[in-house]
Design a protein around this motif. Structure first.
Motif, PDB file in Angstrom:
ATOM      1  N   VAL A  87      -4.524  10.676  95.040  1.00  0.00           N
ATOM      2  CA  VAL A  87      -3.903  12.000  95.060  1.00  0.00           C
ATOM      3  C   VAL A  87      -5.353  12.880  95.280  1.00  0.00           C
ATOM      4  N   SER A  88      -5.131  13.728  96.164  1.00  0.00           N
ATOM      5  CA  SER A  88      -6.405  14.561  96.470  1.00  0.00           C
ATOM      6  C   SER A  88      -6.264  15.869  95.465  1.00  0.00           C
ATOM      7  N   ASN A 139      -2.274  15.917  97.686  1.00  0.00           N
ATOM      8  CA  ASN A 139      -1.693  14.952  98.746  1.00  0.00           C
ATOM      9  C   ASN A 139      -1.733  13.538  98.316  1.00  0.00           C
ATOM     10  N   THR A 140      -0.572  12.980  98.428  1.00  0.00           N
ATOM     11  CA  THR A 140      -0.542  11.605  97.882  1.00  0.00           C
ATOM     12  C   THR A 140      -0.653  10.397  98.962  1.00  0.00           C
ATOM     13  N   ASP A 141      -1.018   9.250  98.884  1.00  0.00           N
ATOM     14  CA  ASP A 141      -1.029   8.139  99.544  1.00  0.00           C
ATOM     15  C   ASP A 141      -0.729   6.940  98.717  1.00  0.00           C
TER      16      ASP A 141
END
Length: 118
Positions: A51-52, A56-58
């Motif tokens: 998570v930034s 923003n997640t990945d």
């Protein structure tokens, strides 16, 4: 060297849930991408989720729909909620902080064991 405080690992039955947490310094938390990696015996360490600072997640494909990463900026803490756990999720989970650059900067937690077994 940065230090993280990790917690939340343990033994759980298949289908169960666990939540991992990792607290970092505010300097790291506000400017680094925070993530969780895992390493099973005999396997390479892999990125599970990240998570930034913008939120923003990945996720790696094998955990999509089951794991959720989140961050609490007020507490400088990142969480990994793990649901519907499977035996193949068994690994040591490591908190990670990453910052792009030349060179890139990585910081690692000490790791916490997650075991999924009946």
């Amino acid at each position: 060297q940065e230090q993280f405080v990790e917690s939340g690992g343990g033994l759980v039955q298949p289908g169960g849930s666990l939540r991992l947490s990792c607290t970092a310094s505010s300097r790291i938390f506000r400017s680094f991408v925070m993530g969780w990696y895992r390493q099973a015996p005999g396997e390479q360490r892999e990125l599970v989720a990240s998570v930034s600072s913008a939120g923003n997640t990945d996720y790696t494909d094998s955990v999509k729909g089951r794991f959720t990463i989140s961050r609490d900026n007020a507490k400088n803490t990142v969480y990994l909620q793990m649901n519907s756990l499977k035996p193949e999720d068994t690994a040591i989970y490591y908190c990670n902080a990453f910052q792009r650059g030349r060179p890139p900067i990585y910081y690692w937690g000490q790791g916490t064991q997650v075991t999924v077994s009946s």
